[in-house]
Design an enzyme around this catalytic site. Structure first.
Site, PDB file in Angstrom:
ATOM      1  CG  ASP A   9      -1.437   0.782   1.652  1.00 18.57           C
ATOM      2  OD1 ASP A   9      -2.524   1.453   0.254  1.00 18.57           O
ATOM      3  OD2 ASP A   9      -1.786   1.701   2.629  1.00 18.57           O
ATOM      4  CB  THR A  43      -2.970   2.179  -4.546  1.00 18.81           C
ATOM      5  OG1 THR A  43      -2.623   4.096  -4.241  1.00 18.81           O
ATOM      6  CG2 THR A  43      -1.647   2.590  -5.777  1.00 18.81           C
TER       7      THR A  43
END
Length: 270
Positions: A9, A43
């Protein structure tokens, strides 16, 4: 079993609060890649909000990928071309835009290139998203939107207290029809039911011939849970919300303490 793919992430995980990557994290990623490990940024951002980081990490070579829009799009890192995509329809957009007004939240929607809002009183958080993701912001009334637009995600965005009240008003059947999850205290993301970061990582792993037990996933927010659960090694940042830590195999250091580097050193480089 050796780790062959690391899914990371960005905001709150890879990145420091000033949106930079620390030298220690860069070095750990480079060392993993030098050993032949695939590293993929995973993401909620669009490709435009990822591309400069891919360049900084030298991760835009042939065979490099990124997972954007919380898993709705898997792309080749070099040029953003599509490997896999699952989008919301125009009808979904109209329904969810109307719902946002009913529950009392600001709203915006994203396709591959543009962030759209039908709110005349444009939210600060919409402007913030446009700036951070480096994607153009366009005002367009919902009924004037091109019905052929493929929306990769839509978002309810507002002050955390207002957003939490809006979320409480969303009917349960809506939460069951779509993937509905928070990526920040002020962002609620709504995607096709088949989409989350876990399915995005699985799509890429299938292309690469990599098994779940050969994957490490690192994150900090609710939208990271699916990939942390899918991966053989699920890692929560020390700054992660409690529900992420609960499903993780390991809690690393915070993003302020090079937690991504610490996890890579523990599970890949040692």
């Amino acid at each position: 079993m050796a780790i062959k793919l690391i899914a990371i992430d960005m905001d709150g995980t890879l990145l420091l609060p000033d949106h930079t990557i620390s030298p220690a994290v860069k070095n750990a990623i480079a060392a993993a890649r030098a050993r032949g490990v695939n590293v993929v940024l995973t993401t909620g951002r669009p490709y435009a909000g990822v591309h400069n980081y891919l360049k900084e990490l030298h991760m835009e070579q042939p065979g490099d990928y990124c997972i954007t829009y919380n898993g709705a799009l898997v792309q080749k890192a070099a040029d953003g071309s599509t490997v896999a995509q699952t989008a919301l329809s125009y009808d979904d957009y109209r329904f969810l835009e109307k719902l946002s007004r009913e529950v009392g939240s600001h709203f915006h929607a994203l396709d591959r290139t543009t962030l759209y809002t039908a709110n005349r009183d444009i939210s600060y958080y919409t402007v913030h998203e446009s700036f951070v993701a480096t994607i153009p912001l366009v005002f367009c009334e919902a009924e004037k939107m091109d019905p052929n637009t493929q929306f990769l995600k839509v978002m309810m965005i507002d002050e955390p207290a207002i957003l939490d009240q809006a979320i409480a008003r969303i009917p349960q059947e809506v939460k069951e029809k779509y993937t509905v999850l928070k990526s920040a205290p002020y962002f609620l993301e709504i995607l096709d039911k088949r989409v989350n970061k876990g399915t995005g990582v699985k799509s890429l792993a299938d292309v690469l011939g990599i098994k779940p037990e050969e994957i490490m996933a690192i994150g900090d927010q609710e939208n990271d849970i699916a990939m942390i659960e899918y991966a053989g090694v699920g890692v929560a940042m020390d700054n992660a919300i409690p529900s992420v830590k609960e499903v993780a195999n390991f809690v690393t250091k915070s993003n302020l303490e090079d937690g991504v580097a610490f996890a890579i050193e523990k599970y890949v480089l040692n």
